[in-house]
Design an enzyme around this catalytic site. Sequence first.
Site, PDB file in Angstrom:
ATOM      1  N   ASP A 156      37.324  42.254  36.825  1.00 21.80           N
ATOM      2  CA  ASP A 156      36.710  43.202  35.909  1.00 21.80           C
ATOM      3  C   ASP A 156      35.907  44.193  36.763  1.00 21.80           C
ATOM      4  OD1 ASP A 156      35.629  44.285  33.525  1.00 21.80           O
ATOM      5  OD2 ASP A 156      33.850  43.069  33.771  1.00 21.80           O
TER       6      ASP A 156
ATOM      7  N   GLY B 132      37.787  47.929  30.808  1.00 22.66           N
ATOM      8  CA  GLY B 132      37.800  48.676  29.555  1.00 22.66           C
ATOM      9  C   GLY B 132      37.206  50.055  29.731  1.00 22.66           C
TER      10      GLY B 132
END
Length: 1132
Positions: free
Chosen positions: A402, A686
């Site tokens: 991430d 994201g």
Amino acid sequence: TTRRRLLRSLGRDEGRVHSRTIYVGHKSSLPNEAFIPPKFCDNRIVSSKYTIWNFLPKNLFEQFRRIANFYFLIIFLVQVIVDTPTSPVTSGLPLFFVITVTAIKQGYEDWLRHKADREVNEYPVTVLENGEMKRKQSEKIKVGDILEVEEDETFPCDLILLQSSREDGTCFVTTASLDGESNHKTHYTVPDLESDLQYLNATIECEQPQPDLYKFVGRMHIYKNSQEPDIRSLGPENLLLKGANLKNTRKICGVAVYTGMETKMALNYQGKSQKRSAVEKSINAFLLVYLSILVSKALVCTTLKYVWQSKHDEPWYNEKTQKERETNQYLKMFTDFLSFMVLFNFIIPVSMYVTVEMQKFLGSFFIAWDKDFFDPEIKEGALVNTSDLNEELGQVEYVFTDKTGTLTQNNMEFIECCIDGFQYKHRDGRSELDGFCVTDGPVNKIQEKAGREREELFLRALCLCHTVQVKESSNYLDQIDQVDGLGGGEEILHTPQTERGFIASSPDEIALVKGAMRYGFTFLGLESKNMKILNRNKDVETYELLHVLNFDPVRRRMSVMVRSSTGDILLFCKGADSSIFPRVRQEEVERIRMHVERNATDGYRTLCVAYKLLSPEEYAKADEELKEARLALQDREEKLLAVYNQVEAEMTLIGATAVEDQLQEEAAQTMEALQGAGMKVWVLTGDKMETAKSTCYACGLFKKNTELLELTLRTLEEGGGRREDRLLELLLEYHKKAFQDAPPVRLGITRSWSVASNDYGFIIDGASLSMVLSSESNSSRYKNLFLQICLNCTSVLCCRMAPLQKAQIVKLVKNSKGSPITLSIGDGANDVSMILEAHVGIGIKGKEGRQAVKNSDYAIPKLKHLKKLLLAHGHLYYVRIAHLVQYFFYKNLCFILPQFLFQFFCGFSQQPLYDAAYLTMYNICFTSMPILAYSLLEQHIGIEDLLENSTLYRQIAKNAMLQWKLFLYWTVLGLFHGFVFFFGVRFLFSNPALQDNGQVFGNWSYGTIVFTVLVFTVTLKLALDTRYWTWINHFVIWGSLAFYVFFSFFWGGIIWPFLKHQRLYFVFANMLSSVSAWLVIILLIILSLLPEILFVVLFKPRGPLARQVNLNGTSVHEEILNLQLTFTKWHT
């Protein structure tokens, strides 16, 4: 509901075809019509695996799916049913122990999941019922209920926002547990609703549940006094997601649209499946080989028994009974076969599984105890949730990480700006970066400066072009920027009314507003559509906010339209250089391009700033078109985009900014070490593409010479044709570049280490990935092209990813050719799906809650700890357990081969060579402790060397130490030792009168001498392989040998009343009274180990390569592996 269940079981989603209708407050749309509530799922969340009723059968079924457990169950049943040479206890007891321990462990883990579910489902919520607010448990919420949520509470299901305590009808939400972003997002109420919701009569028509966090399409029909219903369009800005938190808003009311397992959060949750390591798969493969050896031995002995009996008469001392003569011949042959199976059964030891379980369990404590993993900030160290995967840490080929909170600290800092080509840096450099220092006079700059008017225009643009809110606070200590969690309690200005913190939808927006403050322009806030700023002269300027043209990933810019106090209408725009440069005059671009490129190379997040003066006619036209587009129910995004592009044209470029998203401590060094170890790093985030790209450059994942292949919505729209056609065109183009034109990558060597060719980096966004994975007609072709491009790029960046898409990417690589070992690392609940999907999941104990940590296999405080976890712990765990597995099969082959050879000299009568006590104790007591100590403590290479030289990790890649060649080496070694033991003692027994008094030695003495040589040889073999000696190794190795001698004297020196046959009574003592026996034992041990000693001495690598290949010495099986590596390196 039956239809829905059927469709789901077939893997289809009803939501693709139908929408759902929700009655707000469970009221019928027509006053005279009876209300029949539609059936939707309740709000219960279920993450557990077992119930009280299915635990035993389900758990036993899962455990007996393991080949070994099932095999030992069969053997146990054979021993119970058939009259076999050994007792059922020998295999039943260890099996029962393994099954019980595993069941208790898995039951406890599931109990914890039940407990967590109960906490969520019984959480109290406020529901509007019959005009009153009532408290209920979360699990009792139904679709259509109107709920009230207060500040800092978590939304219990997916809601449409109906009412907010804020005057402007907005509320602020953080979605850290969903997409990892800790910034505040603004959501809007449905406009023009009843102030008292109990009188609201409305229905909502929306799409069926689907996992995309950023998509929602619906409309609300509002019924008033039998008139035609008013229709309001609903989008993602009206939807509040379960798991998100309400911030800076006293309370809101909303209606439940998706509940329980149909919420977007639940649809993005990946169920926890049992992970199995590559070593376990190798054990199963080797087990099948040894099973076939076992069956072959039993078949050979059964066949030869009947051949021998046909040639020899029945001896007078062993005549068959009447019952034996009447038994069916085939049944007798089958029971004989089973008896041989049980006799040779010890070739596959159940104790190996017990030892492996103990090694994994005890070995995991070394990670938890490692002081290097202790973080003084959070006062915690590493955590091991799953000990089954320790060795998998040494086999990782792909790392999926991430970005926000993992690679970066999510703490944006304003570094510098450039106005009209002149570079501006802060006077006191980095020491003042956290202070809100206001400069009144000239600004410190490098070389010259732009005109004062241009400076002020640029700073006004920074103060006005954003969606930042100011949070008023009377408490001096409460001034916190609600985006990055960092204290901002320093004085902004000396006037008390301006002591405040900032709230923004993007962390870099706050950094830009703070940057403008450094140069004298302070944003004071937004009050009823009026933006106020304090300029350098301490005068307050007021601008009316007319329109906000929101950021989107296709345009990659955002704008505001404002009216100044003089009546001028200005458009201020900021965005990525690639989206701003084509929309301004080209002569302005060249002055700023150089600064932008330099800042981007330094890993900073760069934004360009432009403006445009709008005439009243231009504004009136734009205003009308924007209002019309915002009311559209269909193609709303496309219509808005067309208006945005029309307005944001022919602008004037003012300057650019550089903002740094601070990397985690030692992030770049960690990434370099992982790539040096042969791992490929993919970033799944994201976040927006620009931010993520900057981070990849800063971490060193993208280098200056890396050619970026971009597959995003922007590149798909460039051609102007159909997106599907453009997708195929780009995939084929990139495939040709990265796969066909690129030189082949040598085995085990990544391109960045092999030749100085053009490195490729691949960038894809969530929307493009959806097209790649869901294109029905060409699905497999798109997927294969995409995968081949990715696997040939040095680094891959996937941005704007929904949690489930992260898991899809991991699954795609995991199931690709060669089944590479994958590792996922993240810190937020949005990373849980990919953590569960990867072979190894690692959670970081960050600021984003503990969902990632709870669902991970291992948890570490910081990203930098990943280096030691993989390169040192992972490497050593793999080497230790690989040696343990090979050694166990070897020592049991040595053990059972003499038993097999003995059958040729006893008429295949199933006569045991060893006493029952030796059969039972060999794996449990005599040889188990030395290998357990070795598998916990061995360091064939020092930890410092492993960390310094990351390429050593490649030597064990692809399960190198459990390949068939090495397995064959160990098997041949076991056969050689077995033959030496048996025939060496047979040579001694050519004259069995071995004592001074002429007494003859019998078959139990024969077996005991073989067993003594066996125990000493396999233990000393392990001593030869040990490179890292501790007092524990000395204690268990020499202690095990001493225990064997003590036990043999003790077992044979006493008459045991519970034994029918005292086979070893004084056999061991008598044996040691013979000088010949002593001589043979010593000679056979030396003869067995001599080839190995000679091999190490004669074939050890010499010269400068010796340190690389054999840093601190390696055992023989590693020598073979290292020799192969040596020849490969010399060749290349």
